[in-house]
Design an enzyme around this catalytic site. Structure first.
Site, PDB file in Angstrom:
ATOM      1  N   GLU A  35       0.817  -1.216   0.000  1.00  0.00           N
ATOM      2  CA  GLU A  35       0.000   0.000   0.000  1.00  0.00           C
ATOM      3  C   GLU A  35       0.862   1.282   0.000  1.00  0.00           C
ATOM      4  O   GLU A  35       0.816   2.078   0.931  1.00  0.00           O
ATOM      5  CB  GLU A  35      -0.946   0.012   1.206  1.00  0.00           C
ATOM      6  CG  GLU A  35      -1.994  -1.066   1.170  1.00  0.00           C
ATOM      7  CD  GLU A  35      -2.957  -1.017   2.344  1.00  0.00           C
ATOM      8  OE1 GLU A  35      -4.068  -1.555   2.227  1.00  0.00           O
ATOM      9  OE2 GLU A  35      -2.590  -0.449   3.402  1.00  0.00           O
ATOM     10  N   GLU A  90      -6.495  -7.786  -0.540  1.00  0.00           N
ATOM     11  CA  GLU A  90      -6.983  -7.657   0.835  1.00  0.00           C
ATOM     12  C   GLU A  90      -8.466  -7.320   0.846  1.00  0.00           C
ATOM     13  O   GLU A  90      -8.939  -6.509   0.041  1.00  0.00           O
ATOM     14  CB  GLU A  90      -6.246  -6.552   1.591  1.00  0.00           C
ATOM     15  CG  GLU A  90      -4.806  -6.821   1.933  1.00  0.00           C
ATOM     16  CD  GLU A  90      -4.219  -5.700   2.785  1.00  0.00           C
ATOM     17  OE1 GLU A  90      -5.006  -4.960   3.426  1.00  0.00           O
ATOM     18  OE2 GLU A  90      -2.988  -5.548   2.796  1.00  0.00           O
TER      19      GLU A  90
END
Length: 660
Positions: A158, A311
């Site tokens: 991320e 995710e």
């Protein structure tokens, strides 16, 4: 897209839908690992991501290496038929790096240091950070590049770090020199004649740090571009290292956060073998499924095919004000929605819910309730169902007759401090237009405004404040070639340097839409609406004078804009000068789509039901809490239940059918 010589997602899936998630066993005694493997196999887990936040354990002091525990884990996974997506641990440097190299820590625009103790505490511009990140990546790749458990490389996690510090300032200047060449060109692009901001020496140029009043919008725009490019440099550096150790064998990815403002994902996907994303809709949001669909459509379009859901949450997250669990059935529904819209991997953060640390209340596939808990039991059911449909789903594609145009650079330019209304939030406008199409049961792709659009019957531009000349020419060519274009307000206002176009909108676009004069913009207050003869508009309105060959499809009623066009059409080009309320925007776009020949997969669908075709399969999903019956033409076989469906398909709450 990745070069053809590089392996794609299919190399990792091998005809299966990948199912699993982040596995962080370093948080647990090693005696727990066999139990984890047993429960993974019972749940149908075939993939885990290792090492995402393991830098301090792998390198407890500078140059030290502790790989023994990871050796045992890699072997354990392979022995049990579970593939490993191996991460470089560089998103969370160990405390010793910040202590020894404080210049590796990012600074905010006020000069405050972001210290260790959380995560992502690295400066993308720091030479020390890059050096240590490359070293641990090199040794990790050398050790595990030939391990039989390895199926994919996962770089960092991320990427989302901004930095206004001194090393970032130096790199920013170098980036600007490469872009502009001379200070004269920079001064011209930034409009520094305004407010006496002209630069006479490169050392005077800084990141847009804290200022007394509004910052230069050109400087801010370039800083956002620079940030995306610096993070991409970090990714490419590590990607190239792992590729060197596994040439043409193991695909490489990093996970996007959906619609994150600091990352031009269109540019990034050119450097990825697999496009992956994290999706966390709010279970209490009645439009959570639409938010998921938007991200899924965007990711599929970036991948131009199957993609990876890296995710999601099996239950609650822990970073909202109130973190609600997922009701029974919702995890299954949203997971299968992702598959319907192109996912060949359905993964979670994380496998086992943590007992300590900042995310101990963030759910896991195996929750605090353990093996008998509802969360694990639902995960186990989902794993079995994904295995059941994998053979007929993987590597298949979804198509659409409609494309929504989106561009990070336009978003960045339109978000400057001096805009006419802070109520106009680009992601909300984009979401509203996608929602209207989703509620009209129309599947959409996303595209960059300079992409080839000829395959689409309809192109939708919710809002693109800044457009390059190439993008404008592309839109004109699309319409002249017979395409239908529906465009929202505040589009084509500025060029790529954020210079306002003559007349307040690019003259070519004004001609395209039949706008003789854009006299004035009229932003609306939060609770204010603009009445038309067919609907109420929100957020925005415009004082437009139409040309002779344009048709006003809706007209403002009352107030300063009485009698002026709210929706204008010239041929197959539509311009919507306000944001219609949700139902009105849905009906408008559904009509434009029908006229263009773009239709839903199934007719007469109930409001809460979504139908998506992927390859030869039809996914029908009930996002409502009540049972519904859906009319189907002909006979179908439901892969999930093994039953034959003829005529009417009944779906319970949050139920799904996968039909052949």
């Amino acid at each position: 897209m990745p070069p053809n010589s590089q392996p794609g997602l299919s190399v990792a899936t091998r005809g299966r839908i990948l199912f699993g998630g982040d596995y962080n066993p370093e948080q647990w005694p090693e005696e727990t690992w066999p139990e984890d493997v047993r429960l993974m196999k019972d749940a149908g887990v075939n993939s885990v991501t290792l090492g995402v936040f393991s830098w301090a354990k792998l390198e407890p002091s500078p140059g030290a290496r502790e790989f023994g525990w990871l050796d045992r884990l890699m072997d354990l996974m392979h022995d049990n038929g579970i593939g490993v997506v191996l991460a470089t641990p560089t998103s969370s440097p160990p405390p010793w790096l910040g202590r020894l190299h404080p210049e590796s820590l990012p600074r905010d625009e006020d000069g405050r240091t972001e210290w260790w103790g959380g995560r992502q505490h690295f400066s993308h511009s720091s030479a020390a950070y890059r050096r240590y990140a490359a070293a641990i990546t090199e040794d990790l790749a050398a050790r595990y590049g030939s391990h039989p458990a390895l199926t994919m490389w996962h770089i960092n996690n991320e990427y989302c770090t901004f930095d206004w510090g001194d090393e970032a300032a130096t790199r920013f200047r170098h980036w600007l020199q490469a872009k502009y060449g001379t200070l004269d060109e920079l001064n011209s692009a930034w409009g520094t004649a305004f407010w006496s901001q002209g630069y006479g020496d490169w050392n005077e140029v800084l990141p847009p740090r804290h200022a007394h009043y509004m910052k230069n919008p050109g400087q801010v725009l370039d800083f956002k571009r620079f940030t995306s490019d610096m993070l991409l440099e970090c990714y490419i550096a590590e990607r190239d290292i792992v590729r060197r150790h596994t040439p043409g064998q193991v695909p490489v990815t990093t996970n996007f956060m959906p619609l994150w403002v600091g990352q031009d994902a269109w540019r990034w996907v050119e450097e990825e073998d697999v496009v992956s994303v994290d999706i966390y809709p709010d279970p209490r949001d009645p439009l959570g499924a639409q938010q998921g669909a938007l991200v899924q459509d965007m990711t599929r379009s970036q991948a131009r095919g199957p993609w990876m859901l890296m995710e999601q949450a099996a239950g609650p997250v822990n970073w909202r004000g109130v973190n609600h669990p997922k009701p029974r059935g919702l995890n299954r529904l949203w997971s299968l929605q992702a598959v319907a819209r192109g996912a060949d991997a359905v993964c979670y953060f994380q496998w086992r819910q943590s007992r300590q640390g900042a995310e101990k209340f963030h759910s896991g596939m195996l929750s605090h309730a353990g093996e008998q808990g509802r969360t694990y039991q639902e995960v186990k059911q989902l794993g079995a169902e994904l295995a059941r449909i994998s053979e007929e789903v993987t590597d298949s594609h979804s198509g659409s007759d409609i494309a929504i145009l989106h561009d990070w650079h336009s978003w960045w330019a339109g978000a400057h401090e001096g805009r006419l209304s802070t109520q106009v939030d680009y992601p909300q406008v984009l979401t509203a237009w996608h929602r209207a199409l989703w509620q009209a049961h129309l599947t959409t792709d996303f595209a960059h405004p300079e992409h080839d659009l000829t395959a689409y019957r309809m192109v939708v531009v919710p809002q693109l404040y800044a457009l390059t000349d190439a993008a404008v020419d592309n839109l004109l060519a699309y319409v002249s070639g017979g395409g239908t274009l529906a465009c929202g307000f505040l589009t084509g206002v500025a060029d790529e340097d954020d210079r306002v176009r003559p007349g307040g909108m690019d003259p070519r676009l004004r001609e395209l839409f039949g706008i003789r004069t854009l006299h004035e913009w009229w932003p609306l207050d939060p609770e204010e609406t603009a009445q038309t003869d067919g609907f109420r508009g929100t957020l925005w309105s415009e004082e437009i004078e139409a040309g002779e060959d344009a048709t006003a499809e809706a007209t403002y009623k009352g107030g300063e804009l009485d009698g002026m066009p709210a929706v204008l059409r010239r041929g197959s080009a539509w311009y919507v000068s306000t944001l219609p309320e949700a139902e009105a925007l849905r009906d408008l776009l559904a009509q434009v789509a029908a006229d263009a020949g773009a239709r839903p997969v199934l007719d007469r669908l109930p409001d809460q039901v979504e139908a998506v075709r992927r390859g030869d399969l039809l996914f029908v999903l009930n996002h409502g809490r009540e049972s519904v019956t859906v009319e189907l033409p002909g006979s179908h076989h439901d892969l999930l239940t093994g039953t034959t469906v003829q005529g009417g398909l009944t779906l319970g709450r949050y139920d799904v059918a996968v039909l052949r």
